[in-house]
Design a protein around this motif. Structure first.
Motif, short mmCIF file in Angstrom:
data_model
loop_
_atom_site.label_atom_id
_atom_site.label_comp_id
_atom_site.label_asym_id
_atom_site.label_seq_id
_atom_site.Cartn_x
_atom_site.Cartn_y
_atom_site.Cartn_z
N TYR A 172 0.85 -1.20 0.00
CA TYR A 172 0.00 0.00 0.00
C TYR A 172 0.88 1.25 0.00
O TYR A 172 0.66 2.19 -0.76
CB TYR A 172 -0.91 0.00 1.23
CG TYR A 172 -1.66 1.30 1.42
CD1 TYR A 172 -2.94 1.47 0.92
CD2 TYR A 172 -1.05 2.38 2.06
CE1 TYR A 172 -3.60 2.68 1.07
CE2 TYR A 172 -1.69 3.59 2.21
CZ TYR A 172 -2.97 3.74 1.71
OH TYR A 172 -3.62 4.93 1.84
N GLU A 173 1.90 1.23 0.86
CA GLU A 173 2.79 2.39 0.96
C GLU A 173 3.49 2.65 -0.37
O GLU A 173 3.68 3.80 -0.78
CB GLU A 173 3.84 2.14 2.05
CG GLU A 173 3.29 2.26 3.45
CD GLU A 173 2.92 3.68 3.80
OE1 GLU A 173 1.71 3.97 3.82
OE2 GLU A 173 3.82 4.50 4.04
N ALA A 204 0.95 4.31 -2.62
CA ALA A 204 0.65 5.66 -2.16
C ALA A 204 1.79 6.61 -2.51
O ALA A 204 1.57 7.77 -2.85
CB ALA A 204 0.40 5.65 -0.65
N TYR A 250 -6.92 -1.77 -3.39
CA TYR A 250 -6.24 -0.54 -2.99
C TYR A 250 -7.18 0.66 -2.97
O TYR A 250 -7.22 1.41 -2.01
CB TYR A 250 -5.07 -0.28 -3.94
CG TYR A 250 -4.37 1.03 -3.69
CD1 TYR A 250 -3.45 1.14 -2.66
CD2 TYR A 250 -4.63 2.15 -4.46
CE1 TYR A 250 -2.81 2.33 -2.40
CE2 TYR A 250 -4.00 3.35 -4.21
CZ TYR A 250 -3.08 3.44 -3.19
OH TYR A 250 -2.46 4.63 -2.94
N ARG A 274 -8.14 2.86 0.32
CA ARG A 274 -7.77 4.27 0.37
C ARG A 274 -8.99 5.16 0.59
O ARG A 274 -8.95 6.12 1.35
CB ARG A 274 -7.05 4.66 -0.91
CG ARG A 274 -6.28 5.94 -0.80
CD ARG A 274 -5.38 6.11 -2.00
NE ARG A 274 -4.82 7.44 -2.03
CZ ARG A 274 -3.78 7.83 -1.34
NH1 ARG A 274 -3.17 6.97 -0.55
NH2 ARG A 274 -3.31 9.06 -1.42
N ASP A 276 -1.02 10.96 2.90
CA ASP A 276 0.26 10.29 2.62
C ASP A 276 1.40 10.77 3.51
O ASP A 276 2.55 10.39 3.30
CB ASP A 276 0.63 10.47 1.14
CG ASP A 276 -0.30 9.69 0.23
OD1 ASP A 276 -0.83 8.66 0.69
OD2 ASP A 276 -0.51 10.10 -0.92
#
Lengths: 278, 256
Positions: A157-158, A161, B122, B126, B144
């Protein structure tokens, strides 16, 4: 000192038995990291002490050994380990993937599909896929035991992102036979699909004292998200020497004016193609 | 009605010293229970035993699970307890650093529980993270950023979002407002009270701050030396304390 002063393949028979027991356990539980009593080897940690011990435990006098480092047969690490076994085991060696019975590798899987008669031995620097996510080894073992792998997806996920895609390009985590999450050693993610293979694959981490295995035809799935599926990417070029478009490429800087070329990282694959074309 | 949580004779000793002794109480759905007492009175020991972070020496913690009705949490297997810990339960630490992953973005922190229970999309993860950040008043543009770039109050709100994202039914809070200045405390309490009421959560709040329980808690339990010395409705205990220690506690608060 001459080669005859060593036991066959350097290690004593008791040590090899101990390593073989670890290997058998690893094969029985695919992807599970089996602890073993790693020995001091006549090379520094990080140079493949784990792979060498696994290879030593697998070798028989009739074997034909191939050693590759980043796909190449002619780099320091590969040459040294090949010489080591020539001297201590007296086994035949080869650079041809198809002719080898045991292949020790660092950071690549050969392009040529392997067969049931072959064993692929990986040198593993860090066997724990959760290492940089969870610092406690006690906790990571518990997470493996309880199949508690949410954290692995947090890492992916990171990646998305921050970079817009899964930016992990090597040591890409996989799930083995639907159970254990495994670090496939730092192979490029391009090689991940080849982990589902006809050959027996063994992973040895000397400093970390772990052995794990992927038996032939085991299901190996690269982790991903539904809307960001796994992508085994490579450089968008053909090989400058053999023209292959399906092999993993190294980028080589050829001068100080920005000149570069892309060549197959698997030297045997490249040479074989050029021979066939000639 | 089945109680959400029923605790019977919970005891934990550290060698010869008592952590908490013979604690029994019942928590009903939608109820907020405050536990007050001075430092060393066994509040945190009790909370950690309830949440499964510490293994008590004796007693039962019976939780009304969604699937199988009332079950003794202490008799559950570790995987079951972990599953409970990230679905129906939530734990808000006093120090957000203990409850957050400081090197992972705010969105990743909120999404972790979702991914731990199997979310693999995802975009959806999110979107849910962004929704929860908005609910705890963190600007969407900071999704973020890492928690280390957040102020203390924001970190605490992020920790709350991270815990509530899976829609738990029971929240354990250990000094949720500790270490924050009073204006930030007030807003945080307001937020927690709103969330608890709107989501119909049950909560157990451990604190030494009587103002916090006055605002949040329906019922109060006063602890001293590891034992419960007084229980009752919050206003009743605070306005008409019976036990000598509770009287001391209430009269020790400075009137601003």
């Amino acid at each position: 000192m001459s080669g005859t002063d060593y036991n066959f393949a350097y290690l004593d028979e008791q040590t090899k038995r101990m390593i073989r027991r670890a290997i058998l356990k690893g094969v029985a539980v695919p992807g599970y990291q089996v602890p073993f009593a790693s020995r001091e080897m006549p090379m520094p940690y990080g140079w493949g002490t784990g792979g060498v011990q696994v290879t030593a435990a697998c070798l028989v006098p009739e074997d034909r050994l191939k050693v590759i480092d980043q796909g190449a047969d002619d780099t320091t690490n590969a040459v040294s380990i090949r010489k080591f076994f020539q001297k201590t085991a007296g086994v035949a060696v080869t650079e041809r993937t198809a002719e080898a019975t045991v292949i020790q590798t660092r950071h690549r899987i050969p392009e040529l599909p392997l067969t049931e008669d072959q064993i692929l031995v990986y040198q593993v620097p860090i066997p724990e896929p959760l290492r940089f996510l969870e610092p406690s080894e006690v906790e990571t073992r518990k997470m493996h035991a309880l199949e508690d792998y949410g954290l692995m997806h947090v890492k992916l996920y990171e990646d998305i992102a921050r970079h817009g895609e899964i930016a992990t390009a090597y040591a890409y985590p996989v799930k083995v036979e639907g159970r254990y999450v495994m670090d496939p050693s730092p192979i490029p993610k391009f090689d991940n699909p080849k982990l589902e293979s006809a050959a027996l694959q063994l992973f040895g981490a000397g400093r970390e004292q772990r052995i794990y295995a992927v038996p032939p035809y085991t299901r190996v799935v690269s982790l991903d998200f539904e809307d960001h599926p796994f992508d085994p990417s490579k450089a968008a070029h053909p090989c400058a020497l053999c023209g292959a478009e399906d092999s993993y490429l190294d980028e080589v800087i050829v001068d100080d004016a920005g000149g570069r070329m892309f060549v197959c990282s698997d030297t045997d694959y490249c040479a074989g193609r050029r021979e066939a074309a000639a | 009605m089945t109680p959400l949580l029923e605790v019977r004779g919970l005891t934990k000793a550290y060698g010869g010293r008592i952590g908490c002794a013979e604690v029994s109480f019942t928590l009903w759905p939608g109820e907020v229970l405050g536990i007050v007492g001075e430092s060393g009175s066994g509040k945190s020991t009790l909370l950690n035993c309830l949440a499964g972070h510490l293994a008590p020496d004796a007693g039962q913690v019976i939780f009304d699970t969604r699937g199988e009705g009332p079950r003794d949490v202490l008799a559950m297997t570790e995987p079951e307890r972990r599953m409970l810990g990230r679905t129906d339960w939530a734990f808000v630490h006093q120090n957000p650093r203990d409850g957050l992953r400081m090197r992972i973005s705010a969105g990743g922190n909120v999404g972790e529980r979702l991914m731990a229970v199997g979310a693999r999309h995802y975009g959806e993860i999110r979107a849910q993270a962004a929704d929860w950040l908005a609910r705890v008043e963190i600007a969407e543009g900071r999704i973020d950023d890492r928690p280390s770039a957040f102020s203390g109050g924001m970190q605490q709100r992020l920790q709350i979002a991270r815990n509530l994202v899976t829609g738990p039914r029971l929240v354990f809070m250990d000094e949720p407002t500790g270490g924050l200045d009073v204006s930030v405390q007030a807003r945080l309490l307001d937020l927690i009270r709103g969330l608890v009421r709107r989501m119909g959560l049950s909560a157990i709040v451990v604190t030494h701050d009587l103002a916090v329980v006055r605002l949040l808690a329906d019922r109060l339990m006063v602890m001293k030396d590891g034992r419960v010395i007084e229980t009752g409705l919050t206003d009743q205990v605070l306005d008409d304390p019976q036990a000598p220690y509770t009287q001391l506690l209430v009269s020790s608060v400075l009137q601003a």
